[in-house]
Design a protein around this motif. Structure first.
Motif, PDB file in Angstrom:
ATOM      1  N   PRO A 351       0.763  -1.130  -0.049  1.00  0.00           N
ATOM      2  CA  PRO A 351      -0.265  -0.135   0.028  1.00  0.00           C
ATOM      3  C   PRO A 351       0.999   1.377   0.049  1.00  0.00           C
ATOM      4  CG  PRO A 351      -1.004  -1.662   1.595  1.00  0.00           C
ATOM      5  CD  PRO A 351       0.394  -1.964   1.410  1.00  0.00           C
ATOM      6  N   VAL A 352       1.924   1.225   0.748  1.00  0.00           N
ATOM      7  CA  VAL A 352       2.811   2.453   0.686  1.00  0.00           C
ATOM      8  C   VAL A 352       3.428   2.685  -0.727  1.00  0.00           C
ATOM      9  CG1 VAL A 352       5.095   3.459   1.565  1.00  0.00           C
ATOM     10  CG2 VAL A 352       3.446   2.487   3.198  1.00  0.00           C
ATOM     11  N   LEU A 353       4.111   1.592  -1.169  1.00  0.00           N
ATOM     12  CA  LEU A 353       4.584   1.734  -2.519  1.00  0.00           C
ATOM     13  C   LEU A 353       3.294   2.464  -3.635  1.00  0.00           C
ATOM     14  CD1 LEU A 353       6.750   0.330  -1.269  1.00  0.00           C
ATOM     15  CD2 LEU A 353       6.958  -1.284  -3.664  1.00  0.00           C
ATOM     16  N   ARG A 354       2.435   1.994  -3.583  1.00  0.00           N
ATOM     17  CA  ARG A 354       1.079   2.399  -4.480  1.00  0.00           C
ATOM     18  C   ARG A 354       0.843   3.751  -4.198  1.00  0.00           C
ATOM     19  NH1 ARG A 354      -2.326  -3.212  -3.628  1.00  0.00           N
ATOM     20  NH2 ARG A 354      -1.500  -4.220  -5.326  1.00  0.00           N
ATOM     21  N   ALA A 355       0.875   4.047  -2.865  1.00  0.00           N
ATOM     22  CA  ALA A 355       0.608   5.530  -2.546  1.00  0.00           C
ATOM     23  C   ALA A 355       1.571   6.379  -2.939  1.00  0.00           C
ATOM     24  CB  ALA A 355       0.301   5.715  -1.238  1.00  0.00           C
ATOM     25  N   LEU A 356       2.918   5.933  -3.140  1.00  0.00           N
ATOM     26  CA  LEU A 356       3.774   6.901  -3.508  1.00  0.00           C
ATOM     27  C   LEU A 356       4.015   7.182  -4.877  1.00  0.00           C
ATOM     28  CD1 LEU A 356       6.776   5.432  -1.047  1.00  0.00           C
ATOM     29  CD2 LEU A 356       5.840   7.892  -0.977  1.00  0.00           C
ATOM     30  N   GLN A 357       3.564   5.910  -5.610  1.00  0.00           N
ATOM     31  CA  GLN A 357       3.650   6.061  -7.098  1.00  0.00           C
ATOM     32  C   GLN A 357       2.331   6.976  -7.396  1.00  0.00           C
ATOM     33  OE1 GLN A 357       1.823   2.568  -9.150  1.00  0.00           O
ATOM     34  NE2 GLN A 357       3.587   2.725 -10.596  1.00  0.00           N
ATOM     35  N   ALA A 358       1.055   6.906  -6.658  1.00  0.00           N
ATOM     36  CA  ALA A 358      -0.113   7.685  -7.081  1.00  0.00           C
ATOM     37  C   ALA A 358       0.322   9.137  -6.666  1.00  0.00           C
ATOM     38  CB  ALA A 358      -1.236   7.063  -5.970  1.00  0.00           C
ATOM     39  N   PHE A 359       0.991   9.580  -5.488  1.00  0.00           N
ATOM     40  CA  PHE A 359       1.568  10.767  -5.244  1.00  0.00           C
ATOM     41  C   PHE A 359       2.179  11.254  -6.608  1.00  0.00           C
ATOM     42  CE2 PHE A 359       3.681  14.387  -3.622  1.00  0.00           C
ATOM     43  CZ  PHE A 359       2.784  14.746  -2.528  1.00  0.00           C
ATOM     44  N   GLY A 360       3.087  10.749  -7.210  1.00  0.00           N
ATOM     45  CA  GLY A 360       4.021  11.089  -8.324  1.00  0.00           C
ATOM     46  C   GLY A 360       3.130  11.430  -9.444  1.00  0.00           C
ATOM     47  N   SER A 361       1.935  10.539  -9.712  1.00  0.00           N
ATOM     48  CA  SER A 361       1.155  10.807 -10.748  1.00  0.00           C
ATOM     49  C   SER A 361      -0.098  11.969 -10.490  1.00  0.00           C
ATOM     50  CB  SER A 361       0.484   9.565 -11.206  1.00  0.00           C
ATOM     51  OG  SER A 361      -0.370   8.999 -10.113  1.00  0.00           O
ATOM     52  N   GLY A 362      -0.054  12.464  -9.285  1.00  0.00           N
ATOM     53  CA  GLY A 362      -1.093  13.406  -8.784  1.00  0.00           C
ATOM     54  C   GLY A 362      -2.360  12.944  -8.598  1.00  0.00           C
ATOM     55  N   ASP A 363      -2.391  11.614  -8.250  1.00  0.00           N
ATOM     56  CA  ASP A 363      -3.575  10.836  -7.864  1.00  0.00           C
ATOM     57  C   ASP A 363      -3.985  10.946  -6.491  1.00  0.00           C
ATOM     58  OD1 ASP A 363      -6.124   9.319  -7.556  1.00  0.00           O
ATOM     59  OD2 ASP A 363      -5.324   7.739  -8.782  1.00  0.00           O
ATOM     60  N   MET A 395       0.492  12.110   3.866  1.00  0.00           N
ATOM     61  CA  MET A 395      -1.032  12.306   3.752  1.00  0.00           C
ATOM     62  C   MET A 395      -1.412  13.726   4.043  1.00  0.00           C
ATOM     63  SD  MET A 395      -2.252   9.149   6.474  1.00  0.00           S
ATOM     64  CE  MET A 395      -3.633   9.960   6.355  1.00  0.00           C
ATOM     65  N   ILE A 396      -0.861  14.388   4.733  1.00  0.00           N
ATOM     66  CA  ILE A 396      -1.019  15.688   5.007  1.00  0.00           C
ATOM     67  C   ILE A 396      -0.980  16.693   3.597  1.00  0.00           C
ATOM     68  CG2 ILE A 396      -0.280  18.111   5.876  1.00  0.00           C
ATOM     69  CD1 ILE A 396       0.405  16.421   8.346  1.00  0.00           C
ATOM     70  N   GLU A 397       0.159  16.418   2.833  1.00  0.00           N
ATOM     71  CA  GLU A 397       0.522  17.167   1.361  1.00  0.00           C
ATOM     72  C   GLU A 397      -0.597  16.574   0.499  1.00  0.00           C
ATOM     73  OE1 GLU A 397       1.959  20.093  -0.701  1.00  0.00           O
ATOM     74  OE2 GLU A 397       2.195  19.621   1.397  1.00  0.00           O
ATOM     75  N   ALA A 398      -0.833  15.166   0.507  1.00  0.00           N
ATOM     76  CA  ALA A 398      -1.985  14.920  -0.384  1.00  0.00           C
ATOM     77  C   ALA A 398      -3.491  15.408  -0.044  1.00  0.00           C
ATOM     78  CB  ALA A 398      -2.063  13.185  -0.080  1.00  0.00           C
ATOM     79  N   ALA A 399      -3.564  15.342   0.959  1.00  0.00           N
ATOM     80  CA  ALA A 399      -5.016  15.934   1.473  1.00  0.00           C
ATOM     81  C   ALA A 399      -5.214  17.387   0.759  1.00  0.00           C
ATOM     82  CB  ALA A 399      -5.258  15.929   2.848  1.00  0.00           C
ATOM     83  N   SER A 400      -4.060  18.269   1.165  1.00  0.00           N
ATOM     84  CA  SER A 400      -4.001  19.682   0.758  1.00  0.00           C
ATOM     85  C   SER A 400      -4.177  19.728  -0.599  1.00  0.00           C
ATOM     86  CB  SER A 400      -2.732  20.174   1.161  1.00  0.00           C
ATOM     87  OG  SER A 400      -2.475  21.565   0.790  1.00  0.00           O
ATOM     88  N   ARG A 401      -3.299  18.945  -1.401  1.00  0.00           N
ATOM     89  CA  ARG A 401      -3.134  19.293  -2.803  1.00  0.00           C
ATOM     90  C   ARG A 401      -4.207  18.535  -3.435  1.00  0.00           C
ATOM     91  NH1 ARG A 401       3.162  17.678  -5.154  1.00  0.00           N
ATOM     92  NH2 ARG A 401       4.256  18.551  -3.354  1.00  0.00           N
ATOM     93  N   GLY A 402      -5.046  17.408  -2.971  1.00  0.00           N
ATOM     94  CA  GLY A 402      -6.260  16.888  -3.421  1.00  0.00           C
ATOM     95  C   GLY A 402      -7.627  17.625  -3.040  1.00  0.00           C
TER      96      GLY A 402
END
Length: 430
Positions: A351-363, A395-402
């Protein structure tokens, strides 16, 4: 004549000269500084049947290193496994066997049994604690050492090593005042104890005492850097303190200097390099082309699937450098996990690897979808609280950007409640 180390442990197969060289190697290992491998080479050249010299060589080569060193570690284990020894010494051989089979927890339990019987076996305590760290087992980081304490006193030469380990175990279980005291006492006995230095740095990190952390690390740089094979991680702590004070330029300077200047391919050093760049980017810092050489080294290692915690940092590098093919290959490599890493991958790593990959793609929605279920069990794939904090920061940054402002505010509020001196950037954002 039967030889013993300074703690009274029997050294099967050692001459007096070999035992002396082995003790020098132990002293270096306790401080994470000096040339233990050189001493061990001299010991085994003099006494090829010296079991514990081969054992220590294997430990040093197998944990947190690179492929070349790991191959030498296998050879050292094979040499040790062919030799006779005491029950204690054979316990070390069994721990190595289990470690090579991917049974990190089994190796840790084997060394636990050794130190219950032989609480003055500092090597078993130290390697055992390193394995507890790989497992993210905070309680055993503390209790493995606590069990041995009644058998130690300040007058014993290795007491600084035991105190340094105790300090880290206390810090990882939230006993910050006691951890700081133990770490500082260890340093008063041996200023070059890099593990004790790092334990106190962890206390300052967890209490958000950034200015004190900078002053502490800069007070005696020579002590924790000279001939130290642990210095990169301690430089990382100093960079983290500067970053927490909003001094990104200082963190970048340290990255370009002692953290990554040598471009080490040692696993522990690469983790520090990747996590520092990821944190800088989360803080909005342009890191330029710094990701490329980190990703190059990870691609050359091609060791995906061996340890989920390391793979998470490889994914950071591949995402940062835009290496989409390497990202896909790393995800596929998780199916090759063996031993304890199977559970680490399943529960947290994938799950962490998938999350990091998703962060890179902006998802960013997928980032949160993957991280929210695992952040409270992230210790299962190893590391320290300070290292795993990257999950919360992402997570904090993803919530902000998303655009999930409610979750973003909630995450900031929980962080402020947990750390009254919350990290500057997120405190300002709140």
């Amino acid at each position: 004549m039967l030889q013993k180390d300074r703690s009274g442990q029997v050294l099967t197969g050692a001459s007096a000269l070999a035992a002396e060289k082995y003790q020098q190697a132990l002293d270096a290992y306790y401080c994470y500084a000096g040339d233990p491998m050189g001493c061990l080479q001299a010991a085994t050249e003099d006494s090829p049947g010296f079991l514990m010299a081969h054992v220590l060589s294997a430990y040093l080569s197998l944990i947190g290193t690179n492929a070349e060193a790991a191959a030498a570690g296998v050879a050292a284990f094979e040499a040790a496994a062919a030799l006779p020894g005491s029950e204690r010494e054979l316990g070390h051989v069994e721990a190595l066997r289990r470690l090579l089979a991917g049974e990190i927890a089994g190796a840790a339990r084997t060394l636990e049994a050794v130190t219950i019987t032989e609480p003055r076996d500092v090597l078993a305590l130290q390697v055992g604690q390193v394995l507890d760290f790989l497992l993210g087992d905070s309680r055993m980081l503390r209790d493995r050492i606590g069990r041995a304490l009644p058998h130690w006193s300040r007058s014993m030469p290795e007491h600084h090593a035991v105190l340094g380990m105790l300090a880290f175990g206390l810090e990882e279980t939230g006993h910050y005042d006691r951890a700081e005291d133990a770490g500082l006492e260890a340093l008063s006995l041996e200023r070059r104890n890099g593990w004790a230095q790092h334990a106190v740095a962890h206390v300052f990190e967890m209490q958000d005492r950034r200015a004190e952390g900078v002053a502490f690390m800069r007070a005696d740089i020579d002590a924790w850097t000279r001939e130290s094979f642990f210095q990169v991680h301690n430089w990382w702590h100093l960079a983290l303190f500067h970053l927490g004070q909003g001094e990104a330029h200082e963190a970048l300077k340290l990255f370009d200097g002692p953290i990554f200047q040598a471009r080490s391919d040692m696993a522990l050093d690469l983790v520090d390099a990747a996590s520092m760049l990821w944190r800088l980017q989360l803080h909005g810092v342009d890191v330029g082309d710094r990701w490329a050489p980190v990703a190059d080294i990870y691609e050359a290692k091609a060791m995906g699937g061996a340890y989920a915690f390391d793979d998470a940092h490889a994914m950071m590098a591949f995402v940062g450098a835009g290496r989409t093919e390497a990202q896909a290959e790393l995800l596929q490599a998780q199916a090759r996990a063996v031993g304890d890493n199977v559970g680490m991958v399943r529960d947290v790593g994938l799950p962490v690897l998938r999350a990091l990959q998703a962060f890179g793609s902006g998802d960013y929605a997928r980032v949160l979808e993957n991280l929210r279920p695992v952040r409270n069990i992230a210790a299962r794939f190893g590391g320290s609280h300070a290292q795993r904090d990257l999950i919360d920061l992402t997570m904090i940054e993803a919530a902000s950007r998303g655009g999930d402002q409610a979750l973003h505010a909630a995450l900031l509020a929980e962080r402020q409640a947990a750390q009254p001196l919350a990290r500057r950037r997120f405190h300002q954002a709140a």
